[in-house]
Design a protein around this motif. Sequence first.
Motif, PDB file in Angstrom:
ATOM      1  N   PRO A 178       0.829  -1.208   0.000  1.00  0.00           N
ATOM      2  CA  PRO A 178       0.000   0.000   0.000  1.00  0.00           C
ATOM      3  C   PRO A 178       0.862   1.256   0.000  1.00  0.00           C
ATOM      4  O   PRO A 178       2.021   1.225   0.430  1.00  0.00           O
ATOM      5  CB  PRO A 178      -0.810  -0.125   1.302  1.00  0.00           C
ATOM      6  CG  PRO A 178      -0.767  -1.573   1.649  1.00  0.00           C
ATOM      7  CD  PRO A 178       0.577  -2.061   1.169  1.00  0.00           C
ATOM      8  N   PRO A 179       0.308   2.395  -0.440  1.00  0.00           N
ATOM      9  CA  PRO A 179       1.087   3.644  -0.522  1.00  0.00           C
ATOM     10  C   PRO A 179       1.732   4.054   0.793  1.00  0.00           C
ATOM     11  O   PRO A 179       2.855   4.574   0.798  1.00  0.00           O
ATOM     12  CB  PRO A 179       0.050   4.675  -0.983  1.00  0.00           C
ATOM     13  CG  PRO A 179      -0.985   3.872  -1.716  1.00  0.00           C
ATOM     14  CD  PRO A 179      -1.040   2.556  -1.002  1.00  0.00           C
ATOM     15  N   GLU A 180       1.062   3.815   1.915  1.00  0.00           N
ATOM     16  CA  GLU A 180       1.607   4.289   3.185  1.00  0.00           C
ATOM     17  C   GLU A 180       2.845   3.524   3.628  1.00  0.00           C
ATOM     18  O   GLU A 180       3.588   3.985   4.518  1.00  0.00           O
ATOM     19  CB  GLU A 180       0.537   4.216   4.279  1.00  0.00           C
ATOM     20  CG  GLU A 180       0.018   2.819   4.586  1.00  0.00           C
ATOM     21  CD  GLU A 180      -1.169   2.434   3.719  1.00  0.00           C
ATOM     22  OE1 GLU A 180      -1.848   1.447   4.065  1.00  0.00           O
ATOM     23  OE2 GLU A 180      -1.409   3.131   2.696  1.00  0.00           O
ATOM     24  N   ARG A 181       3.135   2.354   3.026  1.00  0.00           N
ATOM     25  CA  ARG A 181       4.319   1.587   3.421  1.00  0.00           C
ATOM     26  C   ARG A 181       5.442   1.657   2.385  1.00  0.00           C
ATOM     27  O   ARG A 181       6.494   1.036   2.576  1.00  0.00           O
ATOM     28  CB  ARG A 181       3.929   0.118   3.660  1.00  0.00           C
ATOM     29  CG  ARG A 181       3.070  -0.069   4.888  1.00  0.00           C
ATOM     30  CD  ARG A 181       3.203  -1.489   5.457  1.00  0.00           C
ATOM     31  NE  ARG A 181       2.594  -2.507   4.626  1.00  0.00           N
ATOM     32  CZ  ARG A 181       1.321  -2.886   4.712  1.00  0.00           C
ATOM     33  NH1 ARG A 181       0.527  -2.300   5.609  1.00  0.00           N
ATOM     34  NH2 ARG A 181       0.846  -3.838   3.944  1.00  0.00           N
ATOM     35  N   ARG A 182       5.242   2.384   1.310  1.00  0.00           N
ATOM     36  CA  ARG A 182       6.250   2.430   0.246  1.00  0.00           C
ATOM     37  C   ARG A 182       7.552   3.084   0.721  1.00  0.00           C
ATOM     38  O   ARG A 182       8.641   2.628   0.387  1.00  0.00           O
ATOM     39  CB  ARG A 182       5.692   3.163  -0.974  1.00  0.00           C
ATOM     40  CG  ARG A 182       4.632   2.362  -1.719  1.00  0.00           C
ATOM     41  CD  ARG A 182       3.949   3.178  -2.798  1.00  0.00           C
ATOM     42  NE  ARG A 182       2.873   2.399  -3.410  1.00  0.00           N
ATOM     43  CZ  ARG A 182       1.920   2.919  -4.173  1.00  0.00           C
ATOM     44  NH1 ARG A 182       1.921   4.233  -4.420  1.00  0.00           N
ATOM     45  NH2 ARG A 182       0.979   2.147  -4.680  1.00  0.00           N
ATOM     46  N   ALA A 183       7.448   4.166   1.466  1.00  0.00           N
ATOM     47  CA  ALA A 183       8.655   4.858   1.935  1.00  0.00           C
ATOM     48  C   ALA A 183       9.462   3.955   2.856  1.00  0.00           C
ATOM     49  O   ALA A 183      10.702   3.933   2.794  1.00  0.00           O
ATOM     50  CB  ALA A 183       8.269   6.156   2.637  1.00  0.00           C
ATOM     51  N   ASP A 184       8.784   3.197   3.746  1.00  0.00           N
ATOM     52  CA  ASP A 184       9.500   2.305   4.657  1.00  0.00           C
ATOM     53  C   ASP A 184      10.196   1.182   3.897  1.00  0.00           C
ATOM     54  O   ASP A 184      11.347   0.837   4.196  1.00  0.00           O
ATOM     55  CB  ASP A 184       8.518   1.703   5.671  1.00  0.00           C
ATOM     56  CG  ASP A 184       7.964   2.754   6.626  1.00  0.00           C
ATOM     57  OD1 ASP A 184       8.645   3.774   6.822  1.00  0.00           O
ATOM     58  OD2 ASP A 184       6.853   2.553   7.152  1.00  0.00           O
ATOM     59  N   TRP A 185       9.518   0.616   2.915  1.00  0.00           N
ATOM     60  CA  TRP A 185      10.141  -0.435   2.104  1.00  0.00           C
ATOM     61  C   TRP A 185      11.331   0.122   1.320  1.00  0.00           C
ATOM     62  O   TRP A 185      12.353  -0.550   1.154  1.00  0.00           O
ATOM     63  CB  TRP A 185       9.130  -1.055   1.143  1.00  0.00           C
ATOM     64  CG  TRP A 185       8.375  -2.210   1.718  1.00  0.00           C
ATOM     65  CD1 TRP A 185       7.060  -2.257   2.068  1.00  0.00           C
ATOM     66  CD2 TRP A 185       8.920  -3.504   2.010  1.00  0.00           C
ATOM     67  NE1 TRP A 185       6.734  -3.501   2.562  1.00  0.00           N
ATOM     68  CE2 TRP A 185       7.854  -4.282   2.536  1.00  0.00           C
ATOM     69  CE3 TRP A 185      10.179  -4.084   1.894  1.00  0.00           C
ATOM     70  CZ2 TRP A 185       8.024  -5.607   2.936  1.00  0.00           C
ATOM     71  CZ3 TRP A 185      10.355  -5.403   2.286  1.00  0.00           C
ATOM     72  CH2 TRP A 185       9.299  -6.149   2.804  1.00  0.00           C
ATOM     73  N   ALA A 186      11.190   1.340   0.817  1.00  0.00           N
ATOM     74  CA  ALA A 186      12.290   1.955   0.061  1.00  0.00           C
ATOM     75  C   ALA A 186      13.530   2.079   0.935  1.00  0.00           C
ATOM     76  O   ALA A 186      14.653   1.798   0.496  1.00  0.00           O
ATOM     77  CB  ALA A 186      11.865   3.327  -0.463  1.00  0.00           C
ATOM     78  N   MET A 187      13.359   2.493   2.191  1.00  0.00           N
ATOM     79  CA  MET A 187      14.498   2.621   3.094  1.00  0.00           C
ATOM     80  C   MET A 187      15.127   1.263   3.396  1.00  0.00           C
ATOM     81  O   MET A 187      16.347   1.130   3.463  1.00  0.00           O
ATOM     82  CB  MET A 187      14.065   3.297   4.391  1.00  0.00           C
ATOM     83  CG  MET A 187      13.725   4.775   4.236  1.00  0.00           C
ATOM     84  SD  MET A 187      15.109   5.746   3.568  1.00  0.00           S
ATOM     85  CE  MET A 187      16.333   5.497   4.854  1.00  0.00           C
ATOM     86  N   MET A 188      14.309   0.238   3.536  1.00  0.00           N
ATOM     87  CA  MET A 188      14.847  -1.088   3.814  1.00  0.00           C
ATOM     88  C   MET A 188      15.652  -1.627   2.635  1.00  0.00           C
ATOM     89  O   MET A 188      16.700  -2.236   2.797  1.00  0.00           O
ATOM     90  CB  MET A 188      13.707  -2.055   4.142  1.00  0.00           C
ATOM     91  CG  MET A 188      13.046  -1.777   5.478  1.00  0.00           C
ATOM     92  SD  MET A 188      11.840  -3.032   5.926  1.00  0.00           S
ATOM     93  CE  MET A 188      12.892  -4.456   6.237  1.00  0.00           C
ATOM     94  N   LEU A 189      15.173  -1.385   1.426  1.00  0.00           N
ATOM     95  CA  LEU A 189      15.847  -1.912   0.240  1.00  0.00           C
ATOM     96  C   LEU A 189      17.155  -1.183  -0.043  1.00  0.00           C
ATOM     97  O   LEU A 189      18.061  -1.753  -0.658  1.00  0.00           O
ATOM     98  CB  LEU A 189      14.917  -1.819  -0.982  1.00  0.00           C
ATOM     99  CG  LEU A 189      13.672  -2.719  -0.939  1.00  0.00           C
ATOM    100  CD1 LEU A 189      12.799  -2.459  -2.160  1.00  0.00           C
ATOM    101  CD2 LEU A 189      14.077  -4.183  -0.883  1.00  0.00           C
ATOM    102  N   LYS A 190      17.264   0.086   0.384  1.00  0.00           N
ATOM    103  CA  LYS A 190      18.479   0.850   0.100  1.00  0.00           C
ATOM    104  C   LYS A 190      19.717   0.231   0.743  1.00  0.00           C
ATOM    105  O   LYS A 190      20.832   0.391   0.252  1.00  0.00           O
ATOM    106  CB  LYS A 190      18.311   2.297   0.577  1.00  0.00           C
ATOM    107  CG  LYS A 190      17.361   3.126  -0.280  1.00  0.00           C
ATOM    108  CD  LYS A 190      17.234   4.536   0.252  1.00  0.00           C
ATOM    109  CE  LYS A 190      16.187   5.338  -0.527  1.00  0.00           C
ATOM    110  NZ  LYS A 190      16.536   5.512  -1.934  1.00  0.00           N
ATOM    111  N   GLY A 191      19.525  -0.493   1.855  1.00  0.00           N
ATOM    112  CA  GLY A 191      20.669  -1.112   2.506  1.00  0.00           C
ATOM    113  C   GLY A 191      20.772  -2.601   2.256  1.00  0.00           C
ATOM    114  O   GLY A 191      21.547  -3.294   2.932  1.00  0.00           O
TER     115      GLY A 191
END
Length: 428
Positions: A178-191
């Motif tokens: 969902p849109p509200e969790r996209r930013a959190d997933w993006a931060m997790m994938l960056k590392g």
Amino acid sequence: MGDVVAILCAFGLTGYLEFGRPGMAESLIQAQVILPLFITIALYNGSYSMDTLRYHWRGLFKAQVALLLAMVTVVFVHFLAKTSSDFSRFAFLSGCALALMTVAWLRLQMRSVVGWRCGANVMNELVVDDGGPMVKLPGAIRISAAAMGIRPNLSDPQTLDRLGLVLRNIDRVIVSCPPERRADWAMMLKGANVDGEVLDDEVVRLGAQGARVSNGYGLLMVSAGPLGLRDRALKRLFDVTFAASAIFALSPLLIAVAVAVKLQDGGPVFFTQRRMGRGNRFFNMYKFRSMTQALCDAQGNVSASKDDQRITRVGKFIRSTSIDELPQLFNVLLGDMSLVGPRPHATGSLAGEKLFWEVDQRYWQRHSLKPGLSGLAQVRGFRGATDHEADLVNRLQSDLEYLEGWTITRDIQILFLTLRVLVHDRAF
């Protein structure tokens, strides 16, 4: 490694067959000169990229180009150094020919090896389903974030470790959430040391082609010119050269038709109509007048039809042979048109009961290139009256296909194919 072995074997074999062991040693020296150049060019032109595993023929072509450029460079250096007499030209050329064939054969054999090792997808792709839209990618691995106990929580080292284990040996991961969790997933994938993507429906809705960050603003690229500067210059040079030559060669015919149109009813020779061109800008398109002066339709609201009473006797002939379109060569010289491109339409043109752009909003995309005297739609037979909406859709599909893959070779091919359809039964 396979290409290197193929080149060494090819040169060694040709040298041995001609001069025995001394010849083999000399040919291997030539191969060792070629190899660094070949590897350098191959690395730069993408001969060893992931795309070459996906598209075998593309990889084969790039490798052959790299090898040819390396060989030509070696010959040029020998010529400048005046050392070409120090080795056997026959052995060198034979080695080059055999190396090209050996590299090609080896790469073709690698198709089955790649298929055996990698399956249908050469990249290990993982789709993480976290409650977002369904994603279907052929050959991709699919997991449920809930079932694996993975949450986008940067405050939980256990979750991060679990995600790291899941992503081991993965080349690309796509998260649907969902849109509200996209930013959190993006931060997790960056590392996570992996190519990570988060599904966003806005990309599809806007037709985005890329993204960038500028001055702290996130920007989606939704449009781009289909041709770069070099391609635009090449296309323009080809247009001007061909159009000027054609006008000179066809000048007797142009003069004869102009006289015939004038004698028909004493009206003007040319018919000028406002059409939509590149960048959705209007321009005046020229044609030999084929209708009676009083009934000419400057807005193009009524398409010509079979046995149209507005068409004169001379007009019927020049329309059926496409001679009426020849004055557009002057439009090409003026820069309003190109030899090949989507055909320009009058603003009042109808497909069935609808205006062209009302049938399909993608219609406006065709104006990212200059309109052409001929196009992919025309050589496929999609021309003439648009009595039904499907008549426009067929043309639009061909125009958009042309925009996606322009090459000068394709333009030349379309021009040759146009010669076959100059006389056609849909020219009313």
